[in-house]
Design a protein around this motif. Structure first.
Motif, short mmCIF file in Angstrom:
data_model
loop_
_atom_site.label_atom_id
_atom_site.label_comp_id
_atom_site.label_asym_id
_atom_site.label_seq_id
_atom_site.Cartn_x
_atom_site.Cartn_y
_atom_site.Cartn_z
N ASN A 178 -0.66 -8.70 -3.92
CA ASN A 178 -0.66 -7.57 -2.99
C ASN A 178 -1.16 -7.98 -1.61
O ASN A 178 -0.71 -7.47 -0.60
CB ASN A 178 -1.51 -6.42 -3.52
CG ASN A 178 -1.24 -5.13 -2.79
OD1 ASN A 178 -0.10 -4.70 -2.68
ND2 ASN A 178 -2.29 -4.52 -2.24
N ASN A 193 -5.44 -3.50 -5.65
CA ASN A 193 -6.68 -3.52 -4.89
C ASN A 193 -7.51 -4.75 -5.24
O ASN A 193 -8.07 -5.42 -4.36
CB ASN A 193 -7.48 -2.24 -5.19
CG ASN A 193 -8.75 -2.15 -4.38
OD1 ASN A 193 -8.72 -2.13 -3.15
ND2 ASN A 193 -9.88 -2.07 -5.06
N SER A 210 -2.63 0.59 -9.16
CA SER A 210 -3.47 0.65 -7.96
C SER A 210 -4.69 -0.27 -8.10
O SER A 210 -5.08 -0.95 -7.15
CB SER A 210 -3.93 2.10 -7.73
OG SER A 210 -4.79 2.18 -6.62
N ARG A 214 -10.15 1.55 -2.25
CA ARG A 214 -9.33 2.36 -3.14
C ARG A 214 -9.12 3.72 -2.50
O ARG A 214 -10.02 4.28 -1.89
CB ARG A 214 -10.03 2.56 -4.49
CG ARG A 214 -10.02 1.34 -5.37
CD ARG A 214 -10.65 1.68 -6.71
NE ARG A 214 -10.00 2.83 -7.32
CZ ARG A 214 -8.86 2.78 -7.97
NH1 ARG A 214 -8.22 1.64 -8.08
NH2 ARG A 214 -8.33 3.86 -8.51
N THR A 215 -7.93 4.25 -2.65
CA THR A 215 -7.66 5.58 -2.12
C THR A 215 -7.99 6.66 -3.14
O THR A 215 -7.99 7.82 -2.82
CB THR A 215 -6.17 5.71 -1.73
OG1 THR A 215 -5.36 5.42 -2.87
CG2 THR A 215 -5.83 4.73 -0.61
N GLY A 260 0.81 -1.23 0.00
CA GLY A 260 0.00 0.00 0.00
C GLY A 260 0.83 1.26 0.00
O GLY A 260 0.30 2.35 0.22
N SER A 279 -2.10 9.47 -2.27
CA SER A 279 -1.54 8.50 -3.19
C SER A 279 -0.54 7.61 -2.47
O SER A 279 -0.14 7.88 -1.33
CB SER A 279 -0.85 9.21 -4.36
OG SER A 279 0.20 10.02 -3.88
N MET A 280 -0.11 6.54 -3.12
CA MET A 280 0.83 5.59 -2.53
C MET A 280 2.13 6.24 -2.09
O MET A 280 2.79 5.75 -1.17
CB MET A 280 1.15 4.48 -3.53
CG MET A 280 0.03 3.51 -3.79
SD MET A 280 0.40 2.39 -5.17
CE MET A 280 1.95 1.69 -4.63
#
Length: 340
Positions: free
Chosen positions: A202, A263, A259, A236-237, A12, A303-304
């Motif tokens: 992930n 996810n 992403s 999700r971000t 993440g 964001s990451m």
């Protein structure tokens, strides 16, 4: 047969700080219920697995205090501070590189040296084979086109499977477009060209379950003689507007697709494990997934690679809310971990 316990940590990026906060709370409960002031996560789990940022956290929990020591270098609470320091170092945005890479479209956003410089002071020359507990950390070999699973047991048995822990963590966290591929060397001298394990695992819970079953023959893949604690973000971000995406080509999808893949993989693995364990969200289930799925009171994460103070504060609050929401289940699991 003994009950084996697995701890799995999703990737993440900077936002994996959420997982560190949750696990610090779990360690507090283990200290309380065991009555041991120096109790740590590695005292109560038999197997660890983590991908990308989750791999960095895994390495942090399992790195020995000193050569030959059986105690961890950090407490789970210490890991929060260390992870923030790591994030600040590796995600410090170089203005010139950001411009000429077009934000990661024509070159990686960050140089590989950022990861190296962040990891060496912490992990030094500790080897994968010296981790305190059996573990598995995924990465992808772009030269051979193979998924690679760095695991302690094979590292202890074969020099060609043993690496410096810092290099394994570089491999699992070299996210495409963010960092160049990591070229790392085994103790035997053989080189590999690796990228982030999040492209295929992930959420490495299922990988850990299979590896534990292979290692012990305990029937883990059928949900027997095993319990799993899996920690991730769960949402999700950044959402994608459908009408906007309609006009995207390769360039438009270049950054969002990573992403999306990470996810989606996490959700798929969670679905598979719920079916294996027939988890009904009750406290006595042997599978506990801790994430923000279905929760609407969570802070918005960046964001990451957002290592700003604002996003760090959001991550910490997010983790605290998760720990509160899962308090009853975490208490039950902590008691089970101490009893077994």
């Amino acid at each position: 047969m003994a009950l084996y316990k697995i701890l799995s940590i999703d990737g993440g990026g900077m936002n994996a700080l959420v997982c560190a906060v949750v696990l610090a709370k779990l360690e507090e409960l283990l200290i309380e219920y065991s009555g041991k002031k120096d109790a740590s996560l590695c005292d109560f789990f038999d197997f660890f697995t983590g991908t990308s940022a989750g791999g960095i956290l895994t390495g942090s929990y399992l790195c020995p205090l000193a050569e030959g020591s059986t105690r961890p270098l950090f407490t789970a609470k210490n890991v929060i501070d260390e992870y923030i320091k790591i994030g600040k170092k590796i995600f410090k945005r170089p203005v010139f590189r950001t411009i000429y890479s077009l934000g990661g479209l024509t070159d990686s956003k960050y140089p590989s040296s950022r990861l190296t410089k962040a990891f060496i002071p912490i992990f030094g020359d500790t080897k994968l084979s010296e981790c305190l507990k059996p573990c598995l950390i995924p990465a992808y070999n772009i030269a051979s086109g193979k998924c690679i699973f760095y695991d302690r047991e094979n590292a202890k048995a074969y020099t060609e499977r043993d690496y410096y822990l810092r290099d394994v963590l570089r491999a699992t966290s070299s996210a495409p477009s963010y960092f160049p591929p990591a070229v790392i060397s085994a103790m035997s001298g053989k080189e590999s060209c690796m990228i982030d394990g999040g492209v295929f695992a992930n959420n490495p819970s299922m990988c850990g379950l299979v590896e534990l079953d292979k290692m012990t023959g305990c029937g883990a893949v059928c949900g027997k003689n095993v319990s799993v604690v899996s920690v991730g973000l769960g949402i999700r971000t950044d959402s994608i507007n459908c009408s906007t995406a309609m006009g995207w080509g390769k360039v438009g999808w270049a950054l969002p697709v990573l992403s999306i893949l990470m996810n989606a993989v996490s959700q798929t693995t969670d679905y598979q494990l719920r079916k294996i364990f027939a988890s009904d969200f009750t406290a006595d289930a042997k599978y506990m997934r801790i994430d923000g799925a279905g929760m609407d009171n969570l802070p918005c994460l960046g964001s990451m690679d957002d290592a700003s103070d604002k996003n760090i504060d959001s991550c910490i609050r997010y983790g605290e809310i998760l720990a509160e929401a899962y308090c009853d289940r975490m208490q039950s699991f902590a008691k089970m971990l101490v009893a077994n």
